[in-house]
Design an enzyme around this catalytic site. Sequence first.
Site, PDB file in Angstrom:
ATOM      1  N   HIS A  42      36.371  41.034  40.748  1.00 51.43           N
ATOM      2  CA  HIS A  42      35.951  41.146  42.010  1.00 51.43           C
ATOM      3  C   HIS A  42      35.293  39.844  42.310  1.00 51.43           C
ATOM      4  O   HIS A  42      34.955  39.198  43.460  1.00 51.43           O
ATOM      5  CB  HIS A  42      35.116  42.259  42.392  1.00 51.43           C
ATOM      6  CG  HIS A  42      33.702  42.197  41.612  1.00 51.43           C
ATOM      7  ND1 HIS A  42      33.448  42.830  40.517  1.00 51.43           N
ATOM      8  CD2 HIS A  42      32.647  41.735  42.139  1.00 51.43           C
ATOM      9  CE1 HIS A  42      32.115  42.806  40.204  1.00 51.43           C
ATOM     10  NE2 HIS A  42      31.629  41.957  41.341  1.00 51.43           N
ATOM     11  N   ASP A  71      38.773  46.281  36.865  1.00 54.69           N
ATOM     12  CA  ASP A  71      37.875  45.102  37.477  1.00 54.69           C
ATOM     13  C   ASP A  71      37.648  44.191  36.027  1.00 54.69           C
ATOM     14  O   ASP A  71      36.470  44.017  35.659  1.00 54.69           O
ATOM     15  CB  ASP A  71      36.661  45.507  37.917  1.00 54.69           C
ATOM     16  CG  ASP A  71      35.951  44.325  38.747  1.00 54.69           C
ATOM     17  OD1 ASP A  71      36.357  43.218  38.771  1.00 54.69           O
ATOM     18  OD2 ASP A  71      34.996  44.762  39.120  1.00 54.69           O
ATOM     19  N   SER A 116      27.596  40.481  37.950  1.00 56.75           N
ATOM     20  CA  SER A 116      28.930  40.853  37.821  1.00 56.75           C
ATOM     21  C   SER A 116      29.576  39.914  36.999  1.00 56.75           C
ATOM     22  O   SER A 116      29.226  38.853  36.791  1.00 56.75           O
ATOM     23  CB  SER A 116      29.257  40.989  39.305  1.00 56.75           C
ATOM     24  OG  SER A 116      28.958  41.914  39.796  1.00 56.75           O
TER      25      SER A 116
END
Length: 263
Positions: A69, A117, A215
């Site tokens: 992402h 992801d 992230s």
Amino acid sequence: MVSHLTLAVLLFAGTALVGAKRIIGGEDTTIEEYPYIVQVETYRDWENLWRLGCGANILTTRWLMSAAHCFAGWNYRPDFRRIRAGTTIKNTGGSVHYVDYAINHPEYTVATRYDGDINVVRLLTPLVYTPVIQKATIVPQDYILPDNVPVVHAGWGHTTQGGSTSRILQHVEMYSINTELCRQRYLRLRETITDNMICAGLLDVGGRDACQGDSGGPLYAGGSENRVIVGVVAWGHGCANETYPGVSTRVASYTNWVRENAR
């Protein structure tokens, strides 16, 4: 890469971070302690500047591992991403390398919104290994992380939910959480926890977690002398929530894919 047996021993050798303050709930650290992590900077053309967007992990001098992402979305372009390696301080120092291209896992968002992801990222120019730029060790394919073992996040992300990113690299220790228990918690929100995910935090206590800006960065196991990346920071319900722990992509589901594509 370490063997399954060796890793199992290392996982129980983790020691608590000393003096952790109440990443979230963490404390300052240095790139010398985590030379395997890099900053992913995103170019904001409307501001004409680069800002921290995510983290990533060094696989080789040319390849990184991060979250899909972080390299997706309506305005994603490879030339709007670069990495900064070898520095403790956000957006300052170290060496800067621009992205050639990223390969997001083909199952990203296919089964569920957050599944798969993970990605690998090729750099236009190679890193140079130094004491503060080093290749990471990733977990073997299909390794099952035990419940309730110490794990560590590191990154420059938000230190409070909705707050600001950290100028100095942070780290925080928490514990792996049983997948089925985590799955039942997230069902209350109609969100799906798959076997390709790892939940970690302080269940029913909260206060320690990765957050926005972390992230793509690492979830380590194995203690300070034998850090092994078992997860890639992916998503969660807020940050450091006592009921809903943070969720990382389970690297062991994708180790073979990572190794096949990052060469």
